[in-house]
Scaffold this motif. Structure first.
Motif, PDB file in Angstrom:
ATOM      1  N   ALA A 172      -0.144 -22.743  -2.884  1.00 43.55           N
ATOM      2  CA  ALA A 172      -0.742 -23.227  -1.639  1.00 43.55           C
ATOM      3  C   ALA A 172      -1.124 -22.097  -0.694  1.00 43.55           C
ATOM      4  N   LEU A 173      -0.516 -20.919  -0.865  1.00 42.91           N
ATOM      5  CA  LEU A 173      -0.816 -19.778   0.010  1.00 42.91           C
ATOM      6  C   LEU A 173      -1.921 -18.894  -0.545  1.00 42.91           C
ATOM      7  N   ILE A 174      -2.289 -19.093  -1.810  1.00 39.00           N
ATOM      8  CA  ILE A 174      -3.253 -18.205  -2.459  1.00 39.00           C
ATOM      9  C   ILE A 174      -4.671 -18.601  -2.057  1.00 39.00           C
ATOM     10  N   GLN A 175      -5.440 -17.628  -1.631  1.00 36.72           N
ATOM     11  CA  GLN A 175      -6.840 -17.848  -1.306  1.00 36.72           C
ATOM     12  C   GLN A 175      -7.720 -17.376  -2.454  1.00 36.72           C
ATOM     13  N   ALA A 176      -8.845 -18.030  -2.624  1.00 36.80           N
ATOM     14  CA  ALA A 176      -9.744 -17.655  -3.710  1.00 36.80           C
ATOM     15  C   ALA A 176     -10.355 -16.283  -3.489  1.00 36.80           C
ATOM     16  N   THR A 177     -10.506 -15.890  -2.219  1.00 36.27           N
ATOM     17  CA  THR A 177     -11.043 -14.561  -1.910  1.00 36.27           C
ATOM     18  C   THR A 177      -9.889 -13.597  -1.665  1.00 36.27           C
ATOM     19  N   ASP A 178     -10.006 -12.733  -0.674  1.00 40.00           N
ATOM     20  CA  ASP A 178      -8.961 -11.732  -0.416  1.00 40.00           C
ATOM     21  C   ASP A 178      -7.675 -12.372   0.090  1.00 40.00           C
ATOM     22  N   ASN A 179      -6.555 -11.820  -0.376  1.00 39.11           N
ATOM     23  CA  ASN A 179      -5.229 -12.203   0.099  1.00 39.11           C
ATOM     24  C   ASN A 179      -4.576 -10.970   0.703  1.00 39.11           C
ATOM     25  N   ALA A 180      -3.982 -11.124   1.876  1.00 34.42           N
ATOM     26  CA  ALA A 180      -3.385  -9.993   2.577  1.00 34.42           C
ATOM     27  C   ALA A 180      -1.867 -10.075   2.510  1.00 34.42           C
ATOM     28  N   ALA A 181      -1.244  -9.088   1.856  1.00 30.91           N
ATOM     29  CA  ALA A 181       0.210  -8.946   1.868  1.00 30.91           C
ATOM     30  C   ALA A 181       0.578  -7.978   2.984  1.00 30.91           C
ATOM     31  N   THR A 182       1.373  -8.438   3.941  1.00 33.81           N
ATOM     32  CA  THR A 182       1.699  -7.647   5.128  1.00 33.81           C
ATOM     33  C   THR A 182       3.169  -7.262   5.118  1.00 33.81           C
ATOM     34  N   LEU A 183       3.451  -5.995   5.448  1.00 37.08           N
ATOM     35  CA  LEU A 183       4.818  -5.488   5.553  1.00 37.08           C
ATOM     36  C   LEU A 183       5.082  -5.150   7.019  1.00 37.08           C
ATOM     37  N   ARG A 184       6.100  -5.772   7.591  1.00 39.85           N
ATOM     38  CA  ARG A 184       6.491  -5.495   8.972  1.00 39.85           C
ATOM     39  C   ARG A 184       7.899  -4.905   8.957  1.00 39.85           C
ATOM     40  N   THR A 185       8.055  -3.783   9.626  1.00 37.04           N
ATOM     41  CA  THR A 185       9.341  -3.091   9.584  1.00 37.04           C
ATOM     42  C   THR A 185       9.567  -2.299  10.860  1.00 37.04           C
ATOM     43  N   PRO A 186      10.834  -2.144  11.283  1.00 34.49           N
ATOM     44  CA  PRO A 186      11.101  -1.218  12.388  1.00 34.49           C
ATOM     45  C   PRO A 186      10.790   0.209  11.946  1.00 34.49           C
ATOM     46  N   THR A 187      10.442   1.052  12.875  1.00 34.54           N
ATOM     47  CA  THR A 187      10.089   2.437  12.548  1.00 34.54           C
ATOM     48  C   THR A 187      11.108   3.406  13.123  1.00 34.54           C
ATOM     49  N   THR A 188      11.120   4.593  12.546  1.00 31.66           N
ATOM     50  CA  THR A 188      12.009   5.651  13.013  1.00 31.66           C
ATOM     51  C   THR A 188      11.335   6.990  12.784  1.00 31.66           C
ATOM     52  N   ARG A 189      11.948   8.057  13.255  1.00 30.85           N
ATOM     53  CA  ARG A 189      11.430   9.404  13.027  1.00 30.85           C
ATOM     54  C   ARG A 189      12.479  10.231  12.295  1.00 30.85           C
ATOM     55  N   ILE A 190      11.993  11.074  11.398  1.00 32.61           N
ATOM     56  CA  ILE A 190      12.877  11.902  10.582  1.00 32.61           C
ATOM     57  C   ILE A 190      12.697  13.352  10.975  1.00 32.61           C
ATOM     58  N   SER A 191      13.792  13.993  11.378  1.00 31.05           N
ATOM     59  CA  SER A 191      13.830  15.413  11.771  1.00 31.05           C
ATOM     60  C   SER A 191      12.648  15.768  12.684  1.00 31.05           C
TER      61      SER A 191
END
Length: 234
Positions: A153-172
């Protein structure tokens, strides 16, 4: 002098007629060989498509084969420990995917996060497909593959967008806001569509026959047959 010139012209005309006759004999032979070759190629392509369709799944290597289909990622890098490319996500990153059929799909992502994140306190990464939440993944510093069910039911015949949402941080000393590291994304139908292989076969066969009928050799033959073939506009 006139008779000599006439003889020469007659020889030239005879040679021209001989060449024309030779060409008129050679062209049909080449035409037949070309027709047979194209028919055999169409038969092989059709048989191959019936056995195995062109596409069964879409596998994207993040940082290598993702040009033009990703957004919200930092520049590609190469992991020496993993021996493969990857990208860091920003707070929100997305990957455009193509439907592989009209059934439920499997969405598989190979992810990790910054070093030192233990399994007891993972970093949450929310995964959405076409703005609908699929799951919140517990991502640690050890790369692993996370597999999610993407309902039909979520699949579209054209483009499908998989989205990743995450908190961010900084390294060194890195000034970038870093979310998670993404290595691969795979999108595959869980059951084959029975119509896919025949549809691909018909499409390829039709295109090949259209090219065959529109070839210069076929046009020449149609002209020789005095209007018995349809006229193709130039």
């Amino acid at each position: 002098m006139a008779s000599t010139t006439g003889a020469v012209n007659a020889e030239i005309d005879g040679a021209g007629m001989g060449n024309a006759a030779a060409q008129s004999v050679l062209l049909p032979r080449l035409s037949i060989i070309l027709d047979i070759t194209i028919i055999i190629a169409i038969a092989i392509a059709s048989a191959a498509l019936l056995i195995r369709p062109l596409e069964t799944q879409q596998r994207i290597i993040i940082g290598a084969s993702d040009r033009g289909i990703v957004a919200g990622f930092h520049e590609a890098e190469f992991s020496e420990t993993e021996g493969r490319p990857f990208r860091w996500t920003m707070a929100e990153a997305s990957v455009r995917l193509s439907a592989q059929g009209m059934s439920d799909h499997l969405l598989a992502l190979r992810l990790a996060t910054r070093p030192g994140v233990p399994a007891t306190a993972p970093q949450p990464v929310d995964i959405e497909l076409n703005d609908i939440s699929l799951a919140t993944l517990p991502v640690t510093s050890a790369p692993r593959i996370y597999r999610l069910l993407a309902p039909r039911a979520l699949i579209q015949a054209t483009d499908n967008a998989a989205t990743l949402r995450t908190p961010t941080t900084r390294i060194s000393d890195d000034p970038r806001d870093l979310g998670a590291t993404a290595f691969t994304v795979t999108f595959a139908a869980l059951s084959e569509s029975s119509w896919l292989a025949p549809a691909q076969t018909v499409a390829v066969t039709g295109a090949a026959l259209a090219l065959l009928l529109d070839s210069p050799v076929i046009r020449h033959r149609c002209t020789a047959m005095a209007g018995r073939c349809p006229v193709h506009p130039d």
